[in-house]
Design a protein around this motif. Structure first.
Motif, mmCIF file in Angstrom:
data_model
loop_
_atom_site.group_PDB
_atom_site.id
_atom_site.type_symbol
_atom_site.label_atom_id
_atom_site.label_comp_id
_atom_site.label_asym_id
_atom_site.label_seq_id
_atom_site.Cartn_x
_atom_site.Cartn_y
_atom_site.Cartn_z
ATOM 1 N N VAL A 16 0.840 -1.198 0.000
ATOM 2 C CA VAL A 16 0.000 0.000 0.000
ATOM 3 C C VAL A 16 0.876 1.249 0.000
ATOM 4 N N ARG A 17 1.912 1.247 0.821
ATOM 5 C CA ARG A 17 2.832 2.396 0.836
ATOM 6 C C ARG A 17 3.438 2.659 -0.542
ATOM 7 N N ALA A 18 3.692 1.590 -1.257
ATOM 8 C CA ALA A 18 4.285 1.753 -2.595
ATOM 9 C C ALA A 18 3.331 2.518 -3.510
ATOM 10 N N VAL A 19 2.047 2.213 -3.406
ATOM 11 C CA VAL A 19 1.069 2.936 -4.238
ATOM 12 C C VAL A 19 0.948 4.376 -3.748
ATOM 13 N N TYR A 20 0.870 4.565 -2.442
ATOM 14 C CA TYR A 20 0.785 5.924 -1.889
ATOM 15 C C TYR A 20 1.987 6.758 -2.374
ATOM 16 N N ASP A 21 3.165 6.160 -2.327
ATOM 17 C CA ASP A 21 4.360 6.879 -2.776
ATOM 18 C C ASP A 21 4.244 7.278 -4.245
ATOM 19 N N ASP A 22 3.737 6.354 -5.040
ATOM 20 C CA ASP A 22 3.610 6.622 -6.478
ATOM 21 C C ASP A 22 2.571 7.719 -6.729
ATOM 22 N N ILE A 23 1.475 7.695 -5.971
ATOM 23 C CA ILE A 23 0.447 8.739 -6.113
ATOM 24 C C ILE A 23 1.062 10.103 -5.811
ATOM 25 N N MET A 24 1.779 10.195 -4.687
ATOM 26 C CA MET A 24 2.352 11.490 -4.288
ATOM 27 C C MET A 24 3.407 11.971 -5.284
ATOM 28 N N GLN A 25 4.230 11.027 -5.746
ATOM 29 C CA GLN A 25 5.284 11.413 -6.682
ATOM 30 C C GLN A 25 4.700 11.822 -8.031
ATOM 31 N N THR A 26 3.749 11.051 -8.515
ATOM 32 C CA THR A 26 3.146 11.351 -9.823
ATOM 33 C C THR A 26 2.470 12.722 -9.806
ATOM 34 N N ARG A 27 1.838 13.032 -8.700
ATOM 35 C CA ARG A 27 1.080 14.286 -8.616
ATOM 36 C C ARG A 27 1.885 15.444 -8.040
ATOM 37 N N GLY A 28 3.090 15.142 -7.536
ATOM 38 C CA GLY A 28 3.904 16.206 -6.955
ATOM 39 C C GLY A 28 3.285 16.811 -5.703
ATOM 40 N N VAL A 29 2.661 15.960 -4.884
ATOM 41 C CA VAL A 29 2.082 16.437 -3.622
ATOM 42 C C VAL A 29 2.626 15.573 -2.485
ATOM 43 N N ASP A 30 2.423 16.019 -1.253
ATOM 44 C CA ASP A 30 2.971 15.278 -0.109
ATOM 45 C C ASP A 30 1.873 14.649 0.761
ATOM 46 N N TRP A 31 0.707 14.425 0.177
ATOM 47 C CA TRP A 31 -0.378 13.788 0.917
ATOM 48 C C TRP A 31 -1.198 12.906 -0.030
ATOM 49 N N VAL A 32 -1.938 12.010 0.581
ATOM 50 C CA VAL A 32 -2.786 11.089 -0.184
ATOM 51 C C VAL A 32 -4.234 11.364 0.215
ATOM 52 N N ASN A 33 -5.113 11.483 -0.766
ATOM 53 C CA ASN A 33 -6.501 11.831 -0.410
ATOM 54 C C ASN A 33 -7.306 10.595 0.017
ATOM 55 N N ASN A 34 -8.407 10.902 0.724
ATOM 56 C CA ASN A 34 -9.162 9.860 1.428
ATOM 57 C C ASN A 34 -9.679 8.734 0.540
ATOM 58 N N PHE A 35 -9.954 9.034 -0.715
ATOM 59 C CA PHE A 35 -10.440 7.990 -1.619
ATOM 60 C C PHE A 35 -9.490 6.792 -1.623
ATOM 61 N N TRP A 36 -8.213 7.077 -1.771
ATOM 62 C CA TRP A 36 -7.223 5.991 -1.821
ATOM 63 C C TRP A 36 -7.072 5.306 -0.465
ATOM 64 N N LYS A 37 -7.172 6.093 0.612
ATOM 65 C CA LYS A 37 -7.053 5.504 1.958
ATOM 66 C C LYS A 37 -8.200 4.529 2.239
ATOM 67 N N ALA A 38 -9.361 4.785 1.675
ATOM 68 C CA ALA A 38 -10.482 3.864 1.846
ATOM 69 C C ALA A 38 -10.294 2.630 0.966
ATOM 70 N N LEU A 39 -9.865 2.870 -0.252
ATOM 71 C CA LEU A 39 -9.669 1.765 -1.198
ATOM 72 C C LEU A 39 -8.540 0.838 -0.743
ATOM 73 N N ALA A 40 -7.638 1.361 0.083
ATOM 74 C CA ALA A 40 -6.463 0.578 0.510
ATOM 75 C C ALA A 40 -6.822 -0.632 1.364
ATOM 76 N N ASN A 41 -8.079 -0.721 1.806
ATOM 77 C CA ASN A 41 -8.486 -1.921 2.524
ATOM 78 C C ASN A 41 -8.401 -3.159 1.628
ATOM 79 N N ASP A 42 -8.357 -2.929 0.340
ATOM 80 C CA ASP A 42 -8.158 -4.009 -0.629
ATOM 81 C C ASP A 42 -6.930 -3.617 -1.455
ATOM 82 N N PRO A 43 -5.738 -4.009 -0.988
ATOM 83 C CA PRO A 43 -4.505 -3.547 -1.646
ATOM 84 C C PRO A 43 -4.454 -3.854 -3.146
ATOM 85 N N ALA A 44 -5.021 -4.980 -3.555
ATOM 86 C CA ALA A 44 -5.007 -5.307 -4.986
ATOM 87 C C ALA A 44 -5.889 -4.338 -5.765
ATOM 88 N N ALA A 45 -7.028 -3.981 -5.185
ATOM 89 C CA ALA A 45 -7.911 -3.025 -5.849
ATOM 90 C C ALA A 45 -7.259 -1.638 -5.883
#
Lengths: 131, 131, 131, 131, 131, 131
Positions: A16-45
């Motif tokens: 999950v951290r790997a995806v969060y890192d990619d989201i932040m890097q791709t978007r050039g921001v230092d936070w992850v929005n709640n949509f992804w934090k909810a979806l992270a309950n299913d790491p494959a999804a």
């Protein structure tokens, strides 16, 4: 209030951290929005949807701002509150001005109106429109 | 099959013919599509909706092709058959290529997917997205 | 083309025939429309839905024509082809004129437009509107 | 929380004030609701939509209360929160009683149910329903 | 905030109390949720809808948990906030785990995506799919 | 009638054939349905959507038949004709009986009804339903 627990970075498993890192890097921001934090309950999804977003929203035959505005148009049509806020913010970051936003809404409103006039009056599709 | 009679040019009263003429002249075509012929049963509505279309779809902060593609996005989201055919045809006349159409559909599909993920998981709107 | 077999009167079990008879008698017609013939594959559902229709569409605080027009409004909004045809026919039998139908469609179209303007612009609900 | 700034009367340009004045005068109230204040960021759209509302919702073949109730039916079907509150309030001002509101909702609910039964079972449209 | 007054048990007429009692007994809980309290303004509708729910959601060819998950799928697709909360809670009471909920959402998201790809690309229905 | 050309196996480039082969092998059939042939105009989208379908519809916390029935529920709710036919056929291949299909439709219909009753009456979400 979320129906799925919001998984914070500090408690997230490595995939999950790997995806969060990619989201932040791709978007050039230092936070992850709640949509992804909810979806992270299913790491494959989480990984699957994020890869979809990256592929679909990348520059191509259409530019990213136009794609983001189409996303807003769909979200407003569906009445998705979260998506309307998040994608309007994204479109503004990519250059959507107040004037562009208001025109976008005007088209969305009109299309929803004439969609129902057509659905109610039921004119047959003209032969000229068929490919 | 239409639920409203399709009013042909030859039988239309003058105020309907005036709108038909304006439609054909504005679009540079020599025919009027069935949507307007059905709407013509209410000449005031015909004139009103056409004036709306002309105002909203005119060049402005957004260019006409982009507006037409937003129209297609809304129509596909709503599942309006007539509108999907007519506005896809219109977008193609204005320059939408096969590649642009397929990317448009990809964005529409993805937005409809994540709209429902957000509607189902119900993450709260992030403070950063609020204007 | 129907996804459920259309159950004809001649082959229907007694509990289905009883509902068909009540539909025809209540409406003063000598045929049963395809919606009920498809639903008849589940006799309990057929009876339940028909009883709902009879109770809801009966005269009450609102008259039956007005109720039928609301049915058309919902059906056009949802883009349900079968329901738009069947309930427009029903409304016409109950007295809906061409002029009333066209005005109904105008309201449906406008409501769908401003619904999306509100969904996109997201103005807060005014305190005055809260009961 | 609104995605478009709410333009107050005191800061509005003359063409916006003119529409605000007309809204208040037409409705016999001394305030303008947030929907219009958000839409006022595009003065041409504000004027256009308001003129549409005035034309469509005026007395005609259908009376204004019936039109307002159709507006509520569409808004509830689409799940538009703002519109459901504002048009329910408007319908009540025009005479909708509790009993009428509850019957309206009953029809809206039933229509949404049978719309999906028809969309799922897919019975063909009966010849008798075709005009 | 509710558009219909929430009718509490203590002030409810006998026919409403009878339905409230049946709801609590059937579900094995000691409270009635707000949906029913709002619907109780129309006692006949309250009874009718509750009888529908009891009949439809009872064990049959499908088990109650599966039915509850279908209810969540529809509610998320429609963006109904109240229903998404209430039926997700009901599904969890009937045994839906976090993993099942996340998979349910994945299917709902994907179905909404491919629904729009089909609505936009408009491929004809294959003969093999027709019964 | 399709808005995108249907790409047949014989004329498809290798990366499209590879997906077609995988679809046929995974499903144990010797043909590819029109949805994929239309999507094949964008080979990257074809591969992406197919990989999504394979991942989401695979056995997991929910069994494939249940997932297919959820797909049908969403498709009927959205009124997607193509998807309703194709996923009902798929669900039947996986074991859905007539009785299960009719019960599925009953739940879909009821959920769409109560979704709108909640959207119209606007009861607040009960504290007990919040996780």
């Amino acid at each position: 209030m979320s129906l799925a627990r919001l998984l914070e970075y500090g408690e997230a498993p490595p995939e999950v951290r790997a995806v969060y890192d990619d989201i932040m890097q791709t978007r050039g921001v230092d936070w992850v929005n709640n949509f992804w934090k909810a979806l992270a309950n299913d790491p494959a999804a989480l990984k699957r949807i994020w890869e979809n977003v990256k592929q679909v929203m990348a520059p191509g035959a259409l530019d990213p701002l136009l794609k983001e505005m189409i996303y807003v148009a769909v979200s407003a049509t569906n009445g998705c509150e979260y998506c309307t806020y998040s994608h309007t913010a994204a479109a503004r970051r990519k250059g959507m001005t107040d004037g562009m936003f208001m025109e976008l809404m005007a088209v969305v409103g009109l299309a929803n109106e004439t969609n129902r006039l057509a659905n109610g009056l039921r004119p047959p599709v003209d032969a000229q429109f068929k490919p």
